[in-house]
Motif scaffolding. Structure first.
Motif, PDB file in Angstrom:
ATOM      1  N   ALA A  10      76.105 -40.462 -23.519  1.00  0.00           N
ATOM      2  CA  ALA A  10      74.994 -40.512 -22.573  1.00  0.00           C
ATOM      3  C   ALA A  10      74.059 -39.341 -22.820  1.00  0.00           C
ATOM      4  N   SER A  11      72.839 -39.491 -22.323  1.00  0.00           N
ATOM      5  CA  SER A  11      71.866 -38.400 -22.410  1.00  0.00           C
ATOM      6  C   SER A  11      71.044 -38.356 -21.125  1.00  0.00           C
ATOM      7  N   LEU A  12      70.646 -37.142 -20.773  1.00  0.00           N
ATOM      8  CA  LEU A  12      69.845 -36.920 -19.565  1.00  0.00           C
ATOM      9  C   LEU A  12      68.669 -36.023 -19.929  1.00  0.00           C
ATOM     10  N   ASP A  13      67.457 -36.503 -19.653  1.00  0.00           N
ATOM     11  CA  ASP A  13      66.253 -35.732 -19.947  1.00  0.00           C
ATOM     12  C   ASP A  13      65.364 -35.742 -18.711  1.00  0.00           C
ATOM     13  N   VAL A  45      69.178 -45.101  -5.702  1.00  0.00           N
ATOM     14  CA  VAL A  45      68.703 -45.051  -7.081  1.00  0.00           C
ATOM     15  C   VAL A  45      69.181 -46.315  -7.783  1.00  0.00           C
ATOM     16  N   TYR A  46      68.298 -46.933  -8.596  1.00  0.00           N
ATOM     17  CA  TYR A  46      68.637 -48.183  -9.264  1.00  0.00           C
ATOM     18  C   TYR A  46      68.749 -47.985 -10.771  1.00  0.00           C
ATOM     19  N   PHE A  47      69.770 -48.617 -11.325  1.00  0.00           N
ATOM     20  CA  PHE A  47      69.997 -48.607 -12.767  1.00  0.00           C
ATOM     21  C   PHE A  47      70.059 -50.046 -13.269  1.00  0.00           C
ATOM     22  N   VAL A  48      69.640 -50.245 -14.492  1.00  0.00           N
ATOM     23  CA  VAL A  48      69.760 -51.545 -15.149  1.00  0.00           C
ATOM     24  C   VAL A  48      70.892 -51.446 -16.161  1.00  0.00           C
ATOM     25  N   GLN A  49      71.832 -52.366 -16.051  1.00  0.00           N
ATOM     26  CA  GLN A  49      73.009 -52.357 -16.922  1.00  0.00           C
ATOM     27  C   GLN A  49      73.104 -53.682 -17.667  1.00  0.00           C
ATOM     28  N   LYS A  50      73.292 -53.588 -18.979  1.00  0.00           N
ATOM     29  CA  LYS A  50      73.407 -54.779 -19.809  1.00  0.00           C
ATOM     30  C   LYS A  50      74.755 -54.776 -20.513  1.00  0.00           C
ATOM     31  N   ILE A  54      67.544 -41.424 -18.294  1.00  0.00           N
ATOM     32  CA  ILE A  54      68.995 -41.441 -18.441  1.00  0.00           C
ATOM     33  C   ILE A  54      69.383 -42.642 -19.286  1.00  0.00           C
ATOM     34  N   HIS A  55      70.101 -42.389 -20.343  1.00  0.00           N
ATOM     35  CA  HIS A  55      70.604 -43.451 -21.212  1.00  0.00           C
ATOM     36  C   HIS A  55      72.113 -43.309 -21.334  1.00  0.00           C
ATOM     37  N   GLU A  56      72.784 -44.454 -21.337  1.00  0.00           N
ATOM     38  CA  GLU A  56      74.227 -44.416 -21.551  1.00  0.00           C
ATOM     39  C   GLU A  56      74.654 -45.619 -22.382  1.00  0.00           C
ATOM     40  N   HIS A  57      75.611 -45.373 -23.241  1.00  0.00           N
ATOM     41  CA  HIS A  57      76.203 -46.468 -24.008  1.00  0.00           C
ATOM     42  C   HIS A  57      77.718 -46.341 -23.947  1.00  0.00           C
ATOM     43  N   ALA A  97      80.010 -44.585 -16.303  1.00  0.00           N
ATOM     44  CA  ALA A  97      78.963 -43.932 -15.573  1.00  0.00           C
ATOM     45  C   ALA A  97      77.599 -44.524 -15.828  1.00  0.00           C
ATOM     46  N   LEU A  98      76.895 -44.200 -16.891  1.00  0.00           N
ATOM     47  CA  LEU A  98      75.527 -44.643 -17.131  1.00  0.00           C
ATOM     48  C   LEU A  98      75.291 -44.880 -18.616  1.00  0.00           C
ATOM     49  N   SER A  99      74.670 -45.928 -19.111  1.00  0.00           N
ATOM     50  CA  SER A  99      74.708 -46.238 -20.539  1.00  0.00           C
ATOM     51  C   SER A  99      73.367 -46.313 -21.230  1.00  0.00           C
ATOM     52  N   SER A 100      73.316 -46.277 -22.565  1.00  0.00           N
ATOM     53  CA  SER A 100      72.067 -46.142 -23.298  1.00  0.00           C
ATOM     54  C   SER A 100      71.511 -47.455 -23.801  1.00  0.00           C
ATOM     55  N   PRO A 101      70.271 -47.786 -23.456  1.00  0.00           N
ATOM     56  CA  PRO A 101      69.708 -49.073 -23.804  1.00  0.00           C
ATOM     57  C   PRO A 101      68.975 -49.058 -25.122  1.00  0.00           C
TER      58      PRO A 101
END
Length: 728
Positions: free
Chosen positions: A130-133, A78-83, A108-111, A220-224
């Motif tokens: 973070a949020s998961l929908d 699984v690929y995520f984009v992180q800024k 999935i958004h994470e900040h 973990a995972l962040s919100s863009p």
């Protein structure tokens, strides 16, 4: 359903620059996070002065999921984009991440955010949300949600450990200090300029890769979703992770998130007047950390506390002498876990005599004062023992219990007390030790057990005869030195011995009924019912212009419109609405109309404030400076949603509402007061109903917004969601 996560504020007692140096070591991969396989830099930007460094990466994750699910999904990774956006000048790092794989099915958004501690510039704060929908996932939506939440919470737990691991690694390499960013000096020659650029680039390199180590994007995972607001560290409106562990106990990441989110909701809707964190946590535990259910029962409880002024019971109410002499219960040291210990010699207590002498209300109020004292003792013991203590132990001695205790009114009073305590003091009973249970006890247990929550029943330990003296008995829970003397212990117990209440103290049913009514309705608030077509109105006569009308009301049920009118003529004597059109009388609250149907706006009365729409659960406080003497009418009116403009046909909701058996649409609980302008010091500051705040349940109470009213100007302070759903 969207799953959300909000972390507490995590504090690293290290400078921001050193934390960044540790963070940058997590890339391109981190062996401490097995699922984080690799990452590639996609875009990178550095400002000329080296202060800003933005880097975007594509992260490759190996999710721990069943092979069958991976095969169905057709992916191995699984690929995520992180800024990462590092601002060395401001000393902040914002991390945003979102999923690239299955982005049309799962969102999935994470900040995450690293900032300098607001009170200590040599410390660093970290926050994460973070949020998961899951929109759809081949019919495996529930399975994917569980896998995602499990993986995420696992990474959250590792986040701080990973930063501390790399901090130790830096220390082993002799790096214990990283200089702060400084602006490059103004160059006097081309040679100097070249040198400064090299120095700036070198300095930026120390903190640049830093934008990378606290979970996939922080932990973990962040919100863009756009540039987030910088975290403010640990101000009073946020919870520190160390504080949670010290005063609230070990919570899982998701439990911490539930606490923080519910607390944030209270802050937003109550303007800072929120219950203590321990109290919020009790309601969450009582509903297995279901935020919606916990919020509902907590708001009902807060309304109940406000209406009956329970916050002040220890300061304003003294138990009658009969209770002090014949109620065989009292506090007695603490158990082995540090919980306050309450001893109740129920078998020696004349429940019939107490009910006949005092009535149900006095007994209930006494039990409430015991629970309030228990909350206070829990706070004290938390400080004394240095660990979270949020409940107490109750030791009930049943020696002497007989059929006399099964007197019907006495059992009825007991059941009511259990019901009130269960609703308003959840998760306060840590353990209940029932000793010397006689043969009649099963009968009593059969009567009361259905009214006791399952979680509470699991805390009951019942001993017959002298079984409490053997293995697994009292000594397992209470130190030998404080076992009461009446249980063959060595400690003198000052709990009253009870005994029969003299019949000379009994009162008639009429006396008790009047006393019960007084105790039950002893509140500065009034309740009113509001119906469609039948508003509730109150009259306030103003003699001196520039007086101040103040109000405080809760919308307990339904939505209403609040209006203020002025009239030079006195309305007819108030008449209670018979609700003849509905053929139903008003239950649980009065309904009064003052404005005659023949009155015309502008001629007989005029509006002096813009209408205020108030939703169910809102708490409204405000004031109006009168311009003229005369009669002012405060009105609460049923709020109807506007009909569809495209058609004149009735809406389905309206039809359904008209078919309901009950005409009871809305309910408000209100208090008003008129004060002179010279005594007015801002909205609600001199209003007696300021007592309605959560006072002793609130760790810190903020005053209502100051209103600066002149002549026709008024102030309305609205606190949304304060106390929804009053018991109807």
């Amino acid at each position: 359903m969207v799953q959300k996560y909000q972390s507490p504020v995590r504090v690293y007692k290290h400078p921001f620059e050193l934390i960044m140096a540790a963070y940058e070591r997590r890339f391109p991969t981190c062996p401490l996070i097995p699922m984080f396989v690799d990452s590639d830099t996609v875009n990178e930007f550095k400002s000329e002065d080296g202060a800003v460094h933005i880097i975007e990466r594509r992260c490759k994750l190996d999710i721990d999921a069943p092979r069958l699910l991976k095969k169905i999904a057709g992916v191995d990774y699984v690929y995520f984009v992180q800024k990462n956006s590092l601002n060395s000048r401001e000393r902040t790092l914002h991390i945003e991440a979102h999923n690239e794989t299955f982005s049309n099915r799962v969102i999935i958004h994470e900040h995450c955010c690293y900032t300098v501690h607001p009170e200590n510039e040599d410390w660093t704060c970290f926050e994460q949300s973070a949020s998961l929908d899951i929109k759809s996932f081949f019919g495996f939506e529930s399975t994917v949600e569980k896998i995602a939440m499990k993986q995420y919470t696992s990474n959250i737990k590792k986040g701080k450990e990973i930063i501390e691991y790399y901090l130790r690694q830096l220390e082993e390499e002799g790096i214990t200090f990283v200089p702060r960013w400084t602006p490059p000096p103004i160059a006097s020659s081309s040679e100097t300029t070249s040198s400064c650029k090299k120095q700036a680039a070198s300095s930026a390199a120390v903190v640049s890769d830093a934008a990378q180590a606290e979970g996939l994007g922080g932990e973990a995972l962040s919100s863009p979703s756009g540039p987030p607001e910088p975290a403010a560290g640990t101000p009073e409106d946020k919870l520190d992770a160390d504080y949670i562990k010290r005063y609230l106990g070990d919570l899982t990441p998701l439990q911490e998130s539930c606490l923080i989110r519910l607390r944030q909701w209270l802050q937003e809707t109550h303007k800072g007047k929120i219950p203590k964190d321990e109290h919020i946590l009790r309601f969450l535990r009582a509903r297995d950390f279901n935020i919606d259910k916990a919020r509902e029962i907590m708001c009902q409880s807060l309304t109940w506390r406000k209406q009956h002024q329970v916050d002040y019971i220890l300061d304003t109410w003294s138990p009658p002498q009969v209770l002090q002499d014949y109620y065989a219960g009292g506090w007695h040291h603490h158990d082995k876990d540090g919980r306050p210990l309450y001893v109740l010699r129920l078998g020696q207590m004349d429940t019939k005599g107490l009910v006949r002498a005092l009535g149900e209300e006095a007994l209930l109020r006494y039990v409430l004062s015991i629970n309030e004292e228990g909350l206070r003792r829990c706070e004290e013991n938390t400080k004394v023992f240095g660990r979270p203590i949020s409940s107490w132990t109750c030791l009930v001695d049943l020696e002497g219990l007989n059929m006399r205790h099964l007197w019907r009114p006495g059992v009825k009073a007991l059941l009511r007390i259990i019901e009130v305590v269960e609703a308003n003091y959840p998760e306060t009973l840590g353990r209940l030790l029932i000793l010397r249970a006689p043969r009649v006890f099963p009968v009593l247990w059969t009567l009361v057990s259905p009214f006791i929550d399952d979680n509470t029943r699991r805390k009951f330990l019942i001993y017959a005869g002298n079984d409490y003296q053997g293995p697994g008995g009292l000594l397992d829970y209470i130190d030998k030195e404080i076992i009461p003397d009446f249980l063959s212990g060595e400690c003198m117990c000052e709990v009253p011995e009870g005994g029969l209440v003299p019949k000379s103290l009994y009162r008639t049913a009429e006396e008790l009924e009047n006393e019960d009514l007084k105790l039950c309705t002893e509140t500065i608030y009034q309740s009113a019912s509001v119906f469609k077509g039948a508003p509730h109105e109150i009259l306030i006569q103003i003699v001196d212009a520039s007086s101040v009308i103040t109000w405080d009301f809760d919308v307990c049920k339904g939505d209403i419109v609040f209006n203020i009118y002025h009239s030079k003529r006195s309305p007819q004597p108030p008449k209670k609405d018979s609700l003849g059109a509905h053929s139903i009388t008003s239950p649980g609250g009065n309904n009064v109309q003052l404005i005659d149907r023949v009155w015309q706006p502008g001629r007989d009365y005029s509006m002096v404030e813009s209408p205020l729409i108030c939703k169910e659960g809102e708490s409204v406080q405000g004031s109006h400076v009168t311009r003229w003497p005369g009669f002012y009418i405060l009105q609460w009116k049923f709020h109807s949603m506007p009909a569809c403009a495209a058609t004149n046909l009735p809406r389905v909701d309206d039809v359904l509402a008209s078919l309901q058996v009950s005409s009871h649409k809305c309910k408000v609980m209100y208090y008003t007061e008129v004060i002179g302008s010279e005594d007015f010091r801002g909205s609600m500051t001199s209003l007696e109903s300021s007592h309605s705040g959560f006072s002793q349940l609130s760790a810190a109470t903020t005053s209502s917004s100051q209103s600066h009213c002149g002549s026709m100007v008024s102030s309305v302070d609205t606190e949304k969601g304060t106390r929804p759903k009053c018991a109807m």
